[in-house]
Motif scaffolding. Sequence first.
Motif, PDB file in Angstrom:
ATOM      1  N   THR A   1       0.857  -1.183   0.000  1.00  0.00           N
ATOM      2  CA  THR A   1       0.000   0.000   0.000  1.00  0.00           C
ATOM      3  C   THR A   1       0.894   1.234   0.000  1.00  0.00           C
ATOM      4  OG1 THR A   1      -0.165  -0.032   2.432  1.00  0.00           O
ATOM      5  CG2 THR A   1      -1.880  -1.174   1.194  1.00  0.00           C
ATOM      6  N   SER A   2       0.307   2.393  -0.363  1.00  0.00           N
ATOM      7  CA  SER A   2       1.137   3.575  -0.530  1.00  0.00           C
ATOM      8  C   SER A   2       0.347   4.854  -0.298  1.00  0.00           C
ATOM      9  CB  SER A   2       1.744   3.593  -1.941  1.00  0.00           C
ATOM     10  OG  SER A   2       2.808   4.518  -2.028  1.00  0.00           O
ATOM     11  N   ASP A   3       1.059   5.988  -0.368  1.00  0.00           N
ATOM     12  CA  ASP A   3       0.450   7.325  -0.302  1.00  0.00           C
ATOM     13  C   ASP A   3       0.697   8.034  -1.627  1.00  0.00           C
ATOM     14  OD1 ASP A   3      -0.042   6.739   2.342  1.00  0.00           O
ATOM     15  OD2 ASP A   3       1.400   8.180   3.155  1.00  0.00           O
ATOM     16  N   PHE A   4      -0.292   8.838  -2.055  1.00  0.00           N
ATOM     17  CA  PHE A   4      -0.152   9.633  -3.268  1.00  0.00           C
ATOM     18  C   PHE A   4      -0.659  11.047  -3.025  1.00  0.00           C
ATOM     19  CE2 PHE A   4      -0.444   5.292  -4.851  1.00  0.00           C
ATOM     20  CZ  PHE A   4       0.571   5.252  -5.792  1.00  0.00           C
ATOM     21  N   ILE A   5       0.086  12.011  -3.524  1.00  0.00           N
ATOM     22  CA  ILE A   5      -0.367  13.399  -3.552  1.00  0.00           C
ATOM     23  C   ILE A   5      -0.653  13.755  -5.002  1.00  0.00           C
ATOM     24  CG2 ILE A   5       0.287  15.812  -3.205  1.00  0.00           C
ATOM     25  CD1 ILE A   5       1.986  14.904  -0.837  1.00  0.00           C
ATOM     26  N   VAL A   6      -1.881  14.162  -5.277  1.00  0.00           N
ATOM     27  CA  VAL A   6      -2.292  14.553  -6.628  1.00  0.00           C
ATOM     28  C   VAL A   6      -2.371  16.074  -6.698  1.00  0.00           C
ATOM     29  CG1 VAL A   6      -4.141  14.421  -8.335  1.00  0.00           C
ATOM     30  CG2 VAL A   6      -3.541  12.392  -7.000  1.00  0.00           C
ATOM     31  N   GLY A   7      -1.852  16.636  -7.787  1.00  0.00           N
ATOM     32  CA  GLY A   7      -1.944  18.084  -7.959  1.00  0.00           C
ATOM     33  C   GLY A   7      -0.868  18.863  -7.235  1.00  0.00           C
ATOM     34  N   PHE A   8       0.299  18.236  -7.015  1.00  0.00           N
ATOM     35  CA  PHE A   8       1.419  18.979  -6.439  1.00  0.00           C
ATOM     36  C   PHE A   8       1.769  20.133  -7.385  1.00  0.00           C
ATOM     37  CE2 PHE A   8       5.932  19.750  -5.601  1.00  0.00           C
ATOM     38  CZ  PHE A   8       5.927  19.849  -4.216  1.00  0.00           C
ATOM     39  N   PRO A   9       2.199  21.285  -6.856  1.00  0.00           N
ATOM     40  CA  PRO A   9       2.494  22.430  -7.718  1.00  0.00           C
ATOM     41  C   PRO A   9       3.387  22.070  -8.901  1.00  0.00           C
ATOM     42  CG  PRO A   9       2.634  23.093  -5.420  1.00  0.00           C
ATOM     43  CD  PRO A   9       2.395  21.609  -5.427  1.00  0.00           C
ATOM     44  N   GLY A  10       2.907  22.403 -10.094  1.00  0.00           N
ATOM     45  CA  GLY A  10       3.675  22.130 -11.306  1.00  0.00           C
ATOM     46  C   GLY A  10       3.402  20.784 -11.937  1.00  0.00           C
ATOM     47  N   GLU A  11       2.544  19.953 -11.313  1.00  0.00           N
ATOM     48  CA  GLU A  11       2.247  18.635 -11.884  1.00  0.00           C
ATOM     49  C   GLU A  11       1.513  18.797 -13.213  1.00  0.00           C
ATOM     50  OE1 GLU A  11       0.430  14.755  -9.877  1.00  0.00           O
ATOM     51  OE2 GLU A  11      -1.159  16.080 -10.628  1.00  0.00           O
ATOM     52  N   THR A  12       2.094  18.230 -14.266  1.00  0.00           N
ATOM     53  CA  THR A  12       1.472  18.273 -15.586  1.00  0.00           C
ATOM     54  C   THR A  12       0.670  16.997 -15.831  1.00  0.00           C
ATOM     55  OG1 THR A  12       3.359  17.211 -16.663  1.00  0.00           O
ATOM     56  CG2 THR A  12       3.413  19.631 -16.438  1.00  0.00           C
ATOM     57  N   GLU A  13      -0.041  16.997 -16.944  1.00  0.00           N
ATOM     58  CA  GLU A  13      -0.778  15.790 -17.316  1.00  0.00           C
ATOM     59  C   GLU A  13       0.186  14.624 -17.523  1.00  0.00           C
ATOM     60  OE1 GLU A  13      -4.242  13.854 -17.513  1.00  0.00           O
ATOM     61  OE2 GLU A  13      -4.086  16.033 -17.279  1.00  0.00           O
ATOM     62  N   GLN A  14       1.364  14.915 -18.091  1.00  0.00           N
ATOM     63  CA  GLN A  14       2.361  13.874 -18.311  1.00  0.00           C
ATOM     64  C   GLN A  14       2.869  13.315 -16.978  1.00  0.00           C
ATOM     65  OE1 GLN A  14       5.886  15.157 -20.356  1.00  0.00           O
ATOM     66  NE2 GLN A  14       6.629  13.073 -20.720  1.00  0.00           N
ATOM     67  N   ASP A  15       3.087  14.203 -16.000  1.00  0.00           N
ATOM     68  CA  ASP A  15       3.516  13.748 -14.674  1.00  0.00           C
ATOM     69  C   ASP A  15       2.477  12.813 -14.071  1.00  0.00           C
ATOM     70  OD1 ASP A  15       5.934  15.240 -14.562  1.00  0.00           O
ATOM     71  OD2 ASP A  15       4.805  17.039 -14.040  1.00  0.00           O
ATOM     72  N   PHE A  16       1.215  13.195 -14.204  1.00  0.00           N
ATOM     73  CA  PHE A  16       0.155  12.364 -13.634  1.00  0.00           C
ATOM     74  C   PHE A  16       0.071  11.013 -14.351  1.00  0.00           C
ATOM     75  CE2 PHE A  16      -4.304  10.932 -13.588  1.00  0.00           C
ATOM     76  CZ  PHE A  16      -4.411  10.654 -12.235  1.00  0.00           C
ATOM     77  N   GLU A  17       0.245  11.025 -15.672  1.00  0.00           N
ATOM     78  CA  GLU A  17       0.207   9.761 -16.417  1.00  0.00           C
ATOM     79  C   GLU A  17       1.330   8.835 -15.962  1.00  0.00           C
ATOM     80  OE1 GLU A  17      -2.103   8.600 -18.228  1.00  0.00           O
ATOM     81  OE2 GLU A  17      -3.294  10.448 -18.336  1.00  0.00           O
ATOM     82  N   LEU A  18       2.471   9.388 -15.600  1.00  0.00           N
ATOM     83  CA  LEU A  18       3.567   8.577 -15.078  1.00  0.00           C
ATOM     84  C   LEU A  18       3.188   7.951 -13.735  1.00  0.00           C
ATOM     85  CD1 LEU A  18       6.612  10.869 -15.979  1.00  0.00           C
ATOM     86  CD2 LEU A  18       6.094   8.613 -16.946  1.00  0.00           C
ATOM     87  N   THR A  19       2.417   8.683 -12.933  1.00  0.00           N
ATOM     88  CA  THR A  19       1.929   8.116 -11.669  1.00  0.00           C
ATOM     89  C   THR A  19       0.977   6.951 -11.937  1.00  0.00           C
ATOM     90  OG1 THR A  19       2.151  10.229 -10.515  1.00  0.00           O
ATOM     91  CG2 THR A  19       0.661   8.610  -9.536  1.00  0.00           C
ATOM     92  N   MET A  20       0.080   7.122 -12.905  1.00  0.00           N
ATOM     93  CA  MET A  20      -0.845   6.049 -13.246  1.00  0.00           C
ATOM     94  C   MET A  20      -0.091   4.844 -13.801  1.00  0.00           C
ATOM     95  SD  MET A  20      -3.784   7.080 -12.303  1.00  0.00           S
ATOM     96  CE  MET A  20      -4.786   5.789 -13.051  1.00  0.00           C
ATOM     97  N   LYS A  21       0.968   5.111 -14.546  1.00  0.00           N
ATOM     98  CA  LYS A  21       1.784   4.012 -15.080  1.00  0.00           C
ATOM     99  C   LYS A  21       2.432   3.232 -13.935  1.00  0.00           C
ATOM    100  CE  LYS A  21       5.787   3.036 -18.023  1.00  0.00           C
ATOM    101  NZ  LYS A  21       7.032   3.583 -18.580  1.00  0.00           N
ATOM    102  N   LEU A  22       2.946   3.947 -12.940  1.00  0.00           N
ATOM    103  CA  LEU A  22       3.564   3.278 -11.791  1.00  0.00           C
ATOM    104  C   LEU A  22       2.540   2.427 -11.044  1.00  0.00           C
ATOM    105  CD1 LEU A  22       6.027   2.923  -9.893  1.00  0.00           C
ATOM    106  CD2 LEU A  22       5.152   4.884  -8.597  1.00  0.00           C
TER     107      LEU A  22
END
Length: 433
Positions: free
Chosen positions: A290-311
């Motif tokens: 299990t883990s923790d995630f922060i969504v919408g950190f300052p400067g997070e782009t759509e590409q950054d978020f897609e990398l999170t979904m990939k992980l």
Amino acid sequence: MNEYDSDKMADVLHAWDGMMPTDKPEDADVILFNTCSIREKAEEKVFSDLGRVRPLKQANPDLLICVGGCVASQEGAAILQRAPYVDVIFGPQTLHRLPQLLQARRDTGRPQVDISFPEVEKFDHLPTPQTTSGTAFVSIMEGCSKYCTFCVVPYTRGEEVSRPVADVMRDVHELVAQGVKEVTLLGQNVNAYCGLGDDGETVDFAFLLLSLAALEGITRLRYTTSHPKEMTQRLIDVYSTTPKLVSHLHLPVQSGSDRILAAMKRGHTVLEYKSIIRRVRAARPGICITSDFIVGFPGETEQDFELTMKLIDEIGFDNSFSYLYSPRPGTPAAEMRDDTPHEVKALRLKRLQDRIMEQEDGVAQAMLGTTQRALVEGVSKKDAHELAARTDNNRVVNFSGAPSLIGSFVDLKITQVVRHTLRGELVAHSNER
């Protein structure tokens, strides 16, 4: 950690003046708020709750209202500006001084504030833990020295300070004598533990786990929360040699983008995180992560978020704590530019949570029909006529059984998957209490 602190506050007040908890605020002599400042919503809720008890103070001037925990540590006497009727303000490290602070308030008539950082002094002044359950929390360290840019913990709980091994062992011995079979070790960054051993040398978290596992009365060991930087090979090896350490690891990653991880000052990369998980799973096949995630950190782009979904797809998490980024005063991230609309962040968070819920359900479905060894923790929160037990991989199973089973290990056949919980049937139970 806050649950642990709340229990200790109750223990301290009972030992000092025989105080007992009440479900009716209007009957209370002391109303105590144990607060969290990790997120803005939790902080604002403190002042909302304080406003609700103000009429009780007006009706009973002898009522003492206390604010403890991390909001108290962060705001200090400034709380009195918004809530001048508060009597005592104290931090996480000074909860053991609550009786003296209350007495000083009664003697002087003036509000008392103590938000100092006396390291691990509080553990030397806490009463012997009391429990009727088969499981208990044991705090092994305080504070955090990582200074992630989004996090307020180092400022409210101080730097990392570890308790000596002998002190932790003493607490666990006392709990075992009361019938405790499972211990959860606590710390803001628990695997950074670096305490003094009996020979005066410092030892690591792996050493402490092995020492506790050697105790005859302990059947299971858990710990939370950990940091990837201290997930050493020595610690990973404990999973392959020590069955008492449960098949569940909570290891916060926060993001799947190296760019965002660097901005967060997390001190690890995505590749390093994946390497840790690979080695843990090699040491303990089938372990739930299990883990923790922060969504919408300052400067997070759509590409950054897609990398999170990939992980998330690559790792396969069993569950997570995931939140929208919440700026905390005094942290570096609060000064970072953030121009992503809230609506975009909210959609990202929902997508992330939906995906992890699918993964959680997949793990649960795989458990259907299996027999799981579980510790009966108490009455079910969903049905007061049933019991709730926790499996080795941290799943709650509700089942029909006699209250006398609380504190025992039972074998449960998993019969149904319910959202976030399982249902089971009693197969057998151990006489161990």
